[in-house]
Enzyme design. Sequence first.
Site, PDB file in Angstrom:
ATOM      1  N   SER A  68       0.801  -1.228   0.000  1.00 17.83           N
ATOM      2  CA  SER A  68       0.000   0.000   0.000  1.00 17.83           C
ATOM      3  C   SER A  68       0.834   1.278   0.000  1.00 17.83           C
ATOM      4  CB  SER A  68      -0.946   0.018   1.208  1.00 17.83           C
ATOM      5  OG  SER A  68      -0.218   0.128   2.413  1.00 17.83           O
ATOM      6  N   LYS A 111       0.927   4.596   7.007  1.00 16.88           N
ATOM      7  CA  LYS A 111       0.347   5.378   5.908  1.00 16.88           C
ATOM      8  C   LYS A 111       0.908   6.799   5.962  1.00 16.88           C
ATOM      9  CE  LYS A 111      -2.728   2.078   4.854  1.00 16.88           C
ATOM     10  NZ  LYS A 111      -2.575   1.235   3.658  1.00 16.88           N
TER      11      LYS A 111
END
Length: 205
Positions: A68, A111
């Site tokens: 990701s 993230k």
Amino acid sequence: MSSERRLGSPVRHEQEHGKSRKQKDTSNGGSSLKAEILSWIQILLVAACIAFVLNTFIIANSRVPSGSMENTIMTNDRVIGSRLSYHFSDPERSDIVIFKYPDDPSIYYVKRIIGLPGDTIDIVDGAVYLNGSDTPLDEPYLREPMLPEEPMHFEVPDNCYFMMGDNRNNSNDARYWQNTYVERDAIIAKVLFRYWPINKFGMIE
């Protein structure tokens, strides 16, 4: 007779003295081994305490199991984050952080911060717009352009942050979570550098 006994006496004394010295040497050897073992135990205990303090209060060590964040952080890369970074300042836009996943706080995610407290975020035609701007957010770190989806609108609450992955087309991020926003206290550390694989050792931005 008495003369022979006197001559023989020093011999017995010398033998007894030699035996005593051997016993003392053996005893010293055992004590030395015990001291060495005790010294190693102390070293290991100190090392364990230092590691505990480092991992609990100073650094966060994390393996990124998915793609990701590619190409900034690749699958199975290992990174180090600073737990102290946000003790002295607030998280900033574009920081890469380790945090507790809002839908399951037992899991840690990595993230990038896109939205700050009070921000509005609109995602339209594969671009991110902040606070009503007509110009999309400049994101040079993206792996590839985002595929267009249905328009999305988010309003970040106070003391919360909006997170997205750099690999937008393959990222389970705030766009899809049941609990969209990450609270300030759930942010564990700011990612500073990658230490594995060793040939990619270095700072991460």
